[in-house]
Design an enzyme around this catalytic site. Structure first.
Site, PDB file in Angstrom:
ATOM      1  N   CYS A  19     174.872  38.353  46.459  1.00 32.85           N
ATOM      2  CA  CYS A  19     175.469  39.640  46.081  1.00 32.85           C
ATOM      3  C   CYS A  19     176.985  39.558  45.989  1.00 32.85           C
ATOM      4  CB  CYS A  19     175.067  40.678  47.131  1.00 32.85           C
ATOM      5  SG  CYS A  19     175.950  42.239  47.007  1.00 32.85           S
ATOM      6  N   TYR A  69     177.628  45.374  35.183  1.00 34.96           N
ATOM      7  CA  TYR A  69     176.377  46.104  35.430  1.00 34.96           C
ATOM      8  C   TYR A  69     176.160  47.181  34.375  1.00 34.96           C
ATOM      9  CZ  TYR A  69     175.771  43.844  39.940  1.00 34.96           C
ATOM     10  OH  TYR A  69     175.570  42.905  40.921  1.00 34.96           O
TER      11      TYR A  69
END
Length: 345
Positions: free
Chosen positions: A55, A186
């Protein structure tokens, strides 16, 4: 990074047709401070940082913890790269149980703080070991507090990653980077319409072009040394070619096509505390196996070639001192080393 229906909930709906991607930013904002004003004072050994090498948001905390030397004060629990629809899990540990918290799922620590916690089960999270409760998952504030509230436990020679005289500029640069780059990739990857994707794509590469120009004449984003701003940009850049370029359709150019940005990213990668926290295998496993709406086959690509990350970068010619008046951190502790074969270092 969330485990939720709007981002990477396995088998769930990542993409709302016709819509742009909106990140849920409602975090648990309790802070761990030197004066304990939120009820959680900085105490060595009381808390456990739960992260995942996959992450980018959690990777920031791994870097800053290393640079500041907080390993003795704040223990580390690592989740595996591939979670299910419920939670990040501790499948890297023997028996799939975190050895300090005694739980299989990070969700358990969230539910201990708030039963039925309704939002994403996110990393990074800091857990209060005595109660087993999540204190905070506010990743942006966590690293700032490492720099400003945990000073009693900084190592000798720890760099000042958030110097008071530069905080306004660091904040402005970091805001631009977050909006257009960190979150921009994203917004490309989870766009629900051509229009939303096109807009996010244009903003992403417009910002990368501006950063390329900025970094062509200066070694670091703000000032003459590494700051919080560099940490925040690096964790997206290091994932750009392995996952964002193809998986998220951020494919106008690879990172390697930006001379200054690519050299800057290599410079940081080769700086102790940065590249030695990066696990390319886990990064690719996470994105390509969890985001099944984007990659339903869950096939993980074998490329790209990562050997360039350790090639000479030439950024020393721009001056600057990576750690300012401080010193490099020591090598990672054996238990926290990235597995052999997962990094070109």
């Amino acid at each position: 990074m969330h485990v939720s229906t709007d981002e990477d909930h396995t088998g769930g709906r990542y993409i709302e047709p016709g819509a742009g991607y909106t990140r849920d930013t409602r975090y648990i904002t309790t802070r761990i401070t030197a004066d304990g004003r939120d009820g959680y004072p900085v105490v060595a050994g009381r808390y456990r940082l739960v992260a995942a090498r996959a992450c980018p948001w959690a990777n920031r905390t791994l870097i800053v913890r290393r640079l500041l030397g907080l390993e003795d004060a704040l223990s580390l629990g690592l989740c595996g790269p591939v979670h299910d629809e419920r939670s990040w899990t501790f499948d890297l540990d023997p028996g799939g149980v975190d050895p300090v918290l005694g739980i299989e799922r990070l969700q358990d620590a969230y539910f201990a703080r708030q039963p039925g916690y309704p939002r994403g089960i996110t990393v990074p999270a800091i857990v209060d070991v005595p109660t087993g409760q999540v204190v905070t998952n506010d990743y942006a504030q966590i690293t700032l507090d490492f720099s400003t509230e945990w000073t009693a436990f900084h190592r000798e020679g720890a760099p000042d990653l958030f110097p008071e005289s530069l905080r306004t500029e660091i904040g402005e640069v970091a805001d631009d980077v977050y909006r257009d780059v960190n979150n921009g990739v994203y917004r490309c990857g989870f766009a629900g319409s051509q229009e939303a994707y096109d807009a996010a794509f244009d903003r992403l590469f417009a910002r990368l072009d501006l950063l390329e120009e900025r970094l062509s004449t200066r070694r670091y984003l703000v000032g003459e040394s590494i700051t919080e701003a560099d940490v925040r940009l690096f964790t997206t850049l290091v994932r750009f070619d392995p996952v964002y370029h193809g998986h998220f359709k951020c494919n106008r150019n690879p990172l390697t096509a930006f001379p200054a940005l690519w050299a800057y990213a290599r410079d940081l990668f080769q700086t102790p505390g940065f590249g030695d926290t990066v696990d390319f295998v886990q990064i690719k496993q996470h994105y390509y196996r969890v985001h099944t709406d984007i990659n339903p086959t869950r096939i993980v690509p074998r490329g790209p070639d990562l050997s360039g990350w350790v090639s000479p970068h030439g950024r020393d010619a721009l001056g600057g001192r990576p750690f300012g008046d401080g010193t490099p951190p020591p090598p990672p502790r054996p238990a926290e080393r990235v597995p052999a074969g997962h990094t070109p270092l």
